[in-house]
Design a protein around this motif. Structure first.
Motif, short mmCIF file in Angstrom:
data_model
loop_
_atom_site.label_atom_id
_atom_site.label_comp_id
_atom_site.label_asym_id
_atom_site.label_seq_id
_atom_site.Cartn_x
_atom_site.Cartn_y
_atom_site.Cartn_z
N TYR A 55 -5.83 9.25 -1.34
CA TYR A 55 -6.86 9.48 -0.33
C TYR A 55 -6.67 8.59 0.89
N LEU A 56 -6.21 7.35 0.68
CA LEU A 56 -5.92 6.49 1.83
C LEU A 56 -4.82 7.11 2.70
N ALA A 58 -4.04 10.30 2.90
CA ALA A 58 -4.56 11.50 3.55
C ALA A 58 -5.43 11.14 4.75
N PHE A 59 -6.27 10.12 4.60
CA PHE A 59 -7.11 9.71 5.73
C PHE A 59 -6.27 9.11 6.85
N ALA A 60 -5.21 8.36 6.51
CA ALA A 60 -4.33 7.81 7.54
C ALA A 60 -3.61 8.93 8.30
N GLY A 62 -4.69 12.03 8.62
CA GLY A 62 -5.71 12.69 9.44
C GLY A 62 -6.07 11.88 10.67
N GLY A 63 -6.13 10.55 10.50
CA GLY A 63 -6.40 9.68 11.66
C GLY A 63 -5.29 9.73 12.69
N GLY A 98 0.92 14.15 6.37
CA GLY A 98 -0.13 14.80 5.59
C GLY A 98 0.44 15.75 4.56
#
Length: 115
Positions: A55-56, A58-60, A62-63, A98
């Motif tokens: 999840y980290l 994926a969020f990175a 996306g960011g 991603g």
């Protein structure tokens, strides 16, 4: 010098004196080697940690995609075309990372399946 090198190379490359036992003619028996999830101590902690890293990542990604999108859109408004170009490359990198992070679990599940 060459005779010394030849003698040392012959000593290093010679077969081991006690022949290894228990190994078949082809070497390692790869059919007996497989992952054993029960041998991992506290596997639920390992899977929780790996899901958190997933999840980290994926969020990175996306960011990075959002930051690149903002830089790509805002750059030309202020006349900063270099920022716009870097934003576009950041968007591509975010998308590729991603996909890599998202497919990691499928790749690992494929590799860890018992044959």
């Amino acid at each position: 010098m060459s005779t010394v090198f030849t003698a040392v190379a012959a000593r290093v490359l010679e077969a081991p004196s006690p022949a290894p036992t228990g190994v078949g003619p082809g070497g390692i028996d790869w059919s007996r080697i497989h992952p054993d999830p029960s041998a991992v101590p506290r596997p639920e902690l390992f899977y929780t940690f790996m899901n958190g890293l997933l999840y980290l990542g994926a969020f990175a990604a996306g960011g990075a995609l959002m930051a690149g999108l903002i830089a790509f859109g805002v750059g030309p408004l202020f006349g900063a075309h270099i920022v716009s170009d870097r934003g576009r490359s950041m968007m591509w990198k975010g998308v590729l990372i991603g996909f890599g992070v998202g497919s990691f679990t499928a790749i690992m599940a494929f590799l860890l399946v018992k044959v």
